[in-house]
Enzyme design. Structure first.
Site, PDB file in Angstrom:
ATOM      1  N   ILE A  72      34.753  66.349  20.904  1.00 22.54           N
ATOM      2  CA  ILE A  72      33.838  66.712  19.770  1.00 22.54           C
ATOM      3  C   ILE A  72      32.919  65.748  19.556  1.00 22.54           C
ATOM      4  CG2 ILE A  72      35.522  65.087  18.230  1.00 22.54           C
ATOM      5  CD1 ILE A  72      34.999  67.017  15.893  1.00 22.54           C
ATOM      6  N   GLU A 106      43.132  62.237  23.034  1.00 23.97           N
ATOM      7  CA  GLU A 106      42.875  60.891  23.681  1.00 23.97           C
ATOM      8  C   GLU A 106      41.450  60.494  23.153  1.00 23.97           C
ATOM      9  OE1 GLU A 106      43.366  62.195  27.562  1.00 23.97           O
ATOM     10  OE2 GLU A 106      45.383  62.240  27.123  1.00 23.97           O
ATOM     11  N   ASN A 111      36.240  53.136  19.930  1.00 21.35           N
ATOM     12  CA  ASN A 111      35.637  54.066  18.993  1.00 21.35           C
ATOM     13  C   ASN A 111      36.354  54.359  17.649  1.00 21.35           C
ATOM     14  OD1 ASN A 111      34.480  56.435  17.789  1.00 21.35           O
ATOM     15  ND2 ASN A 111      34.434  57.621  19.954  1.00 21.35           N
ATOM     16  N   TYR A 118      40.063  61.096  12.944  1.00 18.31           N
ATOM     17  CA  TYR A 118      41.595  61.587  13.202  1.00 18.31           C
ATOM     18  C   TYR A 118      42.659  61.176  12.355  1.00 18.31           C
ATOM     19  CZ  TYR A 118      38.695  62.746  17.556  1.00 18.31           C
ATOM     20  OH  TYR A 118      37.929  63.099  18.580  1.00 18.31           O
TER      21      TYR A 118
END
Ligand SMILES: CC(C)(COP(=O)(O)OP(=O)(O)OC[C@H]1O[C@@H](n2cnc3c(N)ncnc32)[C@H](O)[C@@H]1OP(=O)(O)O)[C@@H](O)C(=O)NCCC(=O)NCCS
Length: 169
Positions: A72, A106, A111, A118
């Site tokens: 993404i 993953e 990050n 998420y």
């Protein structure tokens, strides 16, 4: 903002964003072309004023209870305005349509922005893959989402999201 299913014609624009966003571990054009063409995949793009500013991909083998968020990405200039969440929702809705129960991904341990996205959708850490991302030598955090729980938490507004038409994040 318009979201739609990706096509092979989007490959060049997707690759330009891929290189800008993942300078050390971008996928090759051949890999991306294969992803876009796979019957097990579902890729969506977001456009602004006719310009592609983001893409995201799901891998959900027909008949499987598990699926993976493959990637993404939102162009740097378009970040922070809900586009990443919108694309992620599109992928999760498609996973639901395919009868998936659990979604995995993953994400790089360095990050925190993606991890926050998420986690805010209900993904939880279920494992680590040491030094998974090379050549940067960065761990992967493996995250899992109970898709039926996610669907139950969605508001009626969320449900209007439609798109007709690395996990290596
Ligand atoms: C990760 C990414 C896709 C998020 O897209 P985005 O459009 O900027 O994100 P959104 O505006 O939809 O924000 C969604 C959530 O992400 C998190 N987030 C977004 N920007 C953030 C920032 N600067 N700092 C911390 N968290 C942030 C927040 O949890 C945010 O929810 P909130 O707005 O309710 O606080 C985008 O930053 C990106 O493309 N990054 C580079 C590529 C990448 O790392 N991809 C993920 C690989 S796994």
């Amino acid at each position: 903002m318009t979201t739609r299913a990706a096509t092979a014609a989007d490959l060049d624009a997707i690759m330009a964003l891929e290189h800008a966003s993942f300078p050390t571990d971008a996928w090759s054009p051949a890999m991306m072309r294969e992803e876009l063409a796979s019957p097990h995949g579902w890729y969506v793009v977001v456009e602004e004023a006719g310009r592609l500013v983001g893409y995201a991909g799901l891998r959900a083998v027909r008949g499987s209870r598990d699926a993976d968020i493959q990637t993404i990405t939102i162009a740097e200039s378009a970040r922070g305005r809900g586009r990443g969440r919108a694309l992620l929702s599109e992928l999760l809705v498609e996973a639901e349509r395919r009868g998936v129960h659990e979604v995995f991904l993953e994400v790089r341990a360095d990050n925190p922005v993606a991890q926050a996205l998420y986690a805010s959708e209900g993904f939880a850490e279920v494992g680590r893959r040491p030094r998974y991302y090379q050549p940067d030598d960065v761990d992967a955090i493996v995250m899992q989402l109970d898709l039926r729980g996610w669907a139950a938490r969605r508001t009626p507004d969320d449900a209007t999201t439609t798109t007709t038409g690395k996990g290596w994040c």
